[in-house]
Design a protein around this motif. Structure first.
Motif, mmCIF file in Angstrom:
data_model
loop_
_atom_site.group_PDB
_atom_site.id
_atom_site.type_symbol
_atom_site.label_atom_id
_atom_site.label_comp_id
_atom_site.label_asym_id
_atom_site.label_seq_id
_atom_site.Cartn_x
_atom_site.Cartn_y
_atom_site.Cartn_z
ATOM 1 N N ARG A 19 3.703 4.279 -13.705
ATOM 2 C CA ARG A 19 2.954 5.528 -13.868
ATOM 3 C C ARG A 19 3.333 6.235 -15.155
ATOM 4 O O ARG A 19 2.643 7.139 -15.602
ATOM 5 C CB ARG A 19 3.165 6.446 -12.661
ATOM 6 C CG ARG A 19 4.480 7.161 -12.627
ATOM 7 C CD ARG A 19 4.675 7.846 -11.304
ATOM 8 N NE ARG A 19 3.649 8.813 -10.981
ATOM 9 C CZ ARG A 19 3.575 10.034 -11.501
ATOM 10 N NH1 ARG A 19 4.460 10.430 -12.380
ATOM 11 N NH2 ARG A 19 2.628 10.859 -11.150
ATOM 12 N N ALA A 43 5.773 0.810 -9.269
ATOM 13 C CA ALA A 43 4.762 1.857 -9.479
ATOM 14 C C ALA A 43 5.364 3.060 -10.195
ATOM 15 O O ALA A 43 4.730 3.661 -11.064
ATOM 16 C CB ALA A 43 4.162 2.295 -8.139
ATOM 17 N N TYR A 68 3.424 6.009 -7.011
ATOM 18 C CA TYR A 68 2.502 6.590 -7.987
ATOM 19 C C TYR A 68 2.405 8.097 -7.813
ATOM 20 O O TYR A 68 2.418 8.838 -8.780
ATOM 21 C CB TYR A 68 1.116 5.955 -7.879
ATOM 22 C CG TYR A 68 0.154 6.523 -8.891
ATOM 23 C CD1 TYR A 68 0.212 6.110 -10.211
ATOM 24 C CD2 TYR A 68 -0.762 7.505 -8.542
ATOM 25 C CE1 TYR A 68 -0.629 6.650 -11.165
ATOM 26 C CE2 TYR A 68 -1.610 8.062 -9.482
ATOM 27 C CZ TYR A 68 -1.541 7.617 -10.798
ATOM 28 O OH TYR A 68 -2.366 8.170 -11.740
ATOM 29 N N SER A 69 2.322 8.542 -6.550
ATOM 30 C CA SER A 69 2.087 9.970 -6.348
ATOM 31 C C SER A 69 3.385 10.761 -6.257
ATOM 32 O O SER A 69 3.390 11.969 -6.408
ATOM 33 C CB SER A 69 1.267 10.195 -5.076
ATOM 34 O OG SER A 69 1.974 9.674 -3.970
ATOM 35 N N ILE A 129 -4.827 3.164 -9.323
ATOM 36 C CA ILE A 129 -3.842 2.390 -8.562
ATOM 37 C C ILE A 129 -4.272 0.931 -8.449
ATOM 38 O O ILE A 129 -3.500 0.017 -8.704
ATOM 39 C CB ILE A 129 -3.628 3.024 -7.170
ATOM 40 C CG1 ILE A 129 -2.859 4.340 -7.324
ATOM 41 C CG2 ILE A 129 -2.889 2.079 -6.244
ATOM 42 C CD1 ILE A 129 -2.587 5.065 -6.034
ATOM 43 N N ARG A 156 -7.678 6.353 -7.054
ATOM 44 C CA ARG A 156 -7.719 5.083 -6.335
ATOM 45 C C ARG A 156 -7.967 3.917 -7.307
ATOM 46 O O ARG A 156 -7.328 2.881 -7.230
ATOM 47 C CB ARG A 156 -8.796 5.119 -5.263
ATOM 48 C CG ARG A 156 -8.559 4.065 -4.203
ATOM 49 C CD ARG A 156 -9.699 3.983 -3.215
ATOM 50 N NE ARG A 156 -10.053 5.283 -2.648
ATOM 51 C CZ ARG A 156 -11.172 5.501 -1.960
ATOM 52 N NH1 ARG A 156 -12.030 4.523 -1.779
ATOM 53 N NH2 ARG A 156 -11.425 6.696 -1.475
ATOM 54 N N VAL A 177 -2.193 -0.361 -11.672
ATOM 55 C CA VAL A 177 -0.833 -0.430 -11.128
ATOM 56 C C VAL A 177 -0.627 -1.699 -10.299
ATOM 57 O O VAL A 177 0.250 -2.507 -10.589
ATOM 58 C CB VAL A 177 -0.506 0.826 -10.280
ATOM 59 C CG1 VAL A 177 0.891 0.721 -9.696
ATOM 60 C CG2 VAL A 177 -0.625 2.089 -11.129
ATOM 61 N N VAL A 178 -1.476 -1.887 -9.277
ATOM 62 C CA VAL A 178 -1.266 -2.998 -8.341
ATOM 63 C C VAL A 178 -1.161 -4.383 -9.023
ATOM 64 O O VAL A 178 -0.275 -5.154 -8.674
ATOM 65 C CB VAL A 178 -2.351 -3.004 -7.239
ATOM 66 C CG1 VAL A 178 -2.308 -4.297 -6.442
ATOM 67 C CG2 VAL A 178 -2.147 -1.818 -6.311
ATOM 68 N N THR A 235 0.841 -1.203 0.000
ATOM 69 C CA THR A 235 0.000 0.000 0.000
ATOM 70 C C THR A 235 0.873 1.249 0.000
ATOM 71 O O THR A 235 0.719 2.138 -0.861
ATOM 72 C CB THR A 235 -0.906 0.015 1.247
ATOM 73 O OG1 THR A 235 -1.579 -1.240 1.322
ATOM 74 C CG2 THR A 235 -1.921 1.132 1.165
ATOM 75 N N VAL A 263 -1.758 4.068 -18.087
ATOM 76 C CA VAL A 263 -2.055 4.882 -16.908
ATOM 77 C C VAL A 263 -2.427 6.298 -17.349
ATOM 78 O O VAL A 263 -3.407 6.875 -16.873
ATOM 79 C CB VAL A 263 -0.857 4.904 -15.937
ATOM 80 C CG1 VAL A 263 -1.109 5.867 -14.795
ATOM 81 C CG2 VAL A 263 -0.603 3.503 -15.392
ATOM 82 N N VAL A 289 3.114 1.513 -3.324
ATOM 83 C CA VAL A 289 2.394 1.866 -4.553
ATOM 84 C C VAL A 289 1.945 3.319 -4.509
ATOM 85 O O VAL A 289 2.114 4.061 -5.482
ATOM 86 C CB VAL A 289 1.177 0.925 -4.755
ATOM 87 C CG1 VAL A 289 0.209 1.510 -5.742
ATOM 88 C CG2 VAL A 289 1.643 -0.434 -5.222
ATOM 89 N N VAL A 290 1.409 3.726 -3.364
ATOM 90 C CA VAL A 290 0.938 5.105 -3.269
ATOM 91 C C VAL A 290 2.117 6.073 -3.406
ATOM 92 O O VAL A 290 2.044 7.071 -4.131
ATOM 93 C CB VAL A 290 0.180 5.337 -1.946
ATOM 94 C CG1 VAL A 290 -0.121 6.814 -1.752
ATOM 95 C CG2 VAL A 290 -1.104 4.533 -1.947
#
Lengths: 291, 255
Positions: free
Chosen positions: A178, A174, A115-116, A197, A194, A201-202, A108, A183, A111-112
């Motif tokens: 991205r 990730a 990605y961000s 992702i 959300r 991505v996941v 979690t 994506v 990935v977050v």
């Protein structure tokens, strides 16, 4: 001519052999899982019951009740085979729970962050640096030592460092995902972050994560045995290889089987999980990024 | 003003100092096709990414139908729908794990207002037929499709939400010449049937005359020449356009 006739056969044999060899870890691990699941139903064991007349019997001896202790007994007359079987359940259970917790948390966050990018990513990088400055087992010892001995504490103390590898691997995946056009396409479509992702991505982190999970699993099983060996792991009521090995320490010269046999059980499991993890890592092409 | 894309004085500088767009101004009228041409590095893709909201400009304004165009996540749903994009690499613009039906379904789920009433399977088949695909591709994933088919799915996904402006970023560059011609013809048809405006980004002057109403030539992040396709391609005023044309002729555009 004869060479040409023999060669393909040799190749076939070699391929069969390497194919069969590659399956050994699966078979060994399956055996452990089977023992952990079914063993305790077949073999009775009570760590509190200590038939002292049966103490320190060598493997294959007959105990007072007339049964045979195939792998001997410890200093309190408890059966070693039963301890190995019950210990397998403990080790696999703790390993599974820890890897699960570490995996969910790590994936979690990774990935977050990947990605961000941005601030969360920077924070993650610093936390990773700080946690890597401590040896994982030392941190686990501190946490396990501070709290009362219990299963959740052991799982927590081992997860505290285990999630980092998951976060790092998934962050890397990730980060590269991205940039992929699908994506971008989802973003242009206005798909919520959300959903992007979760859906875009996941699913692509699964291969590397599974490979990593097996390697982490081996480390966790080993670390749990280490904690129990030091007497800060599981409560005394629980059966753990680490505890059994620790119990046999003083009898290494006279009753080698107490420490050695659970040690072999532990090593065999670790080695096979390690090989399996390497196979999976090779297949999914994601080397574990080390610092 | 209606459904017009206005780009005014767009400036984008990447970290590291590369100036990708240096005061670009463009206008795409409804149902018009503007081709933006230039060599790689001329900033044309950056302009496209700003228009769809994937790239945030340092300064300058973008409006569509009079509404300001921010980052794509902050746009109101109607504006997200209105501007869609087709990417260069047909294969990687489709999630390789999702079958075609799910890819289109995602568009409809994201924009329920654009989703067809009633039977979606029926609508899906109609949509796929619009882009020249058989109904049997619905269960396939990008890996089971050819490059041309992937690009048709991408176009279908964009059309699913009823766009007014379609941004094609080198949409045919990665395809074989024969497939390129098919996709170009498809875009020309769709432009008419769906009343689309096109912002057609390409480095290939050979395809420009087949599709463009107007042409903007970019170099080093700036528009150096702009005008009706016939004029710019037939009688270029800027030497860079002339050089691009010469290069295209050398490669045998006239074949």
């Amino acid at each position: 001519m004869s060479q040409a006739a023999v060669l393909p056969q040799q190749v076939a044999t070699r391929r069969w052999r390497s194919g069969a060899l590659a399956r050994v870890p699966y078979a060994v691990i399956a055996l452990y899982v089977l023992v952990a699941l079914i063993g305790p139903l077949v073999i009775d064991y009570d760590p509190v019951r200590t038939p002292l007349p049966d103490r320190l019997l060598a493997p294959g001896s007959r105990i007072a009740s007339g049964e045979i202790a195939w792998l001997g007994t410890d200093a309190l007359g408890r059966d070693i085979l039963a301890q190995i079987v019950y210990g397998a359940r403990t080790s696999l259970g703790i390993g599974l729970a820890t890897v699960l917790v570490a995996c969910v948390v790590g994936v979690t966050i990774g990935v977050v962050a990947g990605y961000s990018r941005g601030r969360l990513d920077a924070v993650l990088a610093r936390i990773t640096d700080v946690l890597q400055a401590f040896p994982a087992i030392l941190l686990a010892i501190v946490i396990a030592g501070v709290f009362a001995r219990s299963v959740p504490v052991v799982v927590l103390s081992l997860s505290v460092t285990a999630w980092i590898s998951f976060a790092r691997v998934t962050r890397g995946v990730a980060l590269s995902l991205r940039e992929r056009a699908w994506v971008d396409a989802a973003r242009v479509m206005g798909v919520p972050v959300r959903s992007i992702i979760v859906r875009h991505v996941v699913p692509f982190t699964v291969g590397p994560v599974v490979a990593l999970a097996t390697l982490e699993f081996a480390l966790v099983v080993l670390a749990e045995a280490g904690l129990s060996f030091l007497g800060i792991g599981l409560p005394t009521g629980a059966v753990s290889w680490g505890q059994t090995i620790a119990n046999g320490q003083q009898y290494l010269e006279t009753a080698w089987w107490i420490s050695t046999l659970p040690g072999i059980a532990l090593s065999l499991l670790i080695i096979n999980i390690g090989i399996l993890g390497d196979q999976l890592t090779a297949r999914h092409g994601q080397r574990r990024p080390r610092s | 003003m209606n459904d017009t894309l206005e780009v005014t004085d767009l400036r984008v500088t990447f970290r590291g100092g590369l100036v990708a767009a240096d005061g670009v101004s463009l206008r795409v009228a409804p149902e018009e096709t503007l081709a933006v041409v230039g060599e790689s590095g001329s900033g044309k893709t950056t302009v496209a990414r700003c228009v769809v909201g994937l790239q945030r400009p340092d300064s300058g304004t973008l409006t569509f139908d009079g509404q300001p165009l921010g980052p794509v996540g902050r746009r109101p749903p109607e504006l997200q729908r209105a501007i869609q994009m087709v990417f260069q690499d047909p294969r990687s613009s489709l999630n390789p794990r999702m079958p075609v039906a799910d890819l289109i379904g995602e568009a409809w789920r994201t924009h329920p207002a654009a989703a067809p009433p009633g039977d979606r399977t029926e609508a899906l088949h109609r949509l796929l037929a619009d882009v020249g695909l058989d109904a049997d591709v619905t269960g396939r994933r990008a890996g089971d499709l050819s490059g041309g088919q992937c690009q048709r799915v991408s176009i279908a996904r964009a059309l699913a939400v009823g766009p007014r402006l379609l941004v094609c970023d080198e949409a045919v560059s990665a395809l074989d010449v024969s497939v390129q011609a098919q996709i170009l013809r498809l875009l020309v048809d769709l432009r008419r049937t769906h009343r689309l405006a096109l912002l057609f980004i390409t480095h290939d002057l050979g395809v420009v005359h087949q599709i463009a109403d107007r042409v903007a030539v970019m170099r080093g992040g700036a528009v150096v020449e702009e005008g009706p396709a016939g004029e710019v391609l037939g009688a270029p005023r800027h030497e860079y356009t002339q050089a691009l044309l010469d290069a295209a002729l050398d490669l045998g555009v006239d074949e």
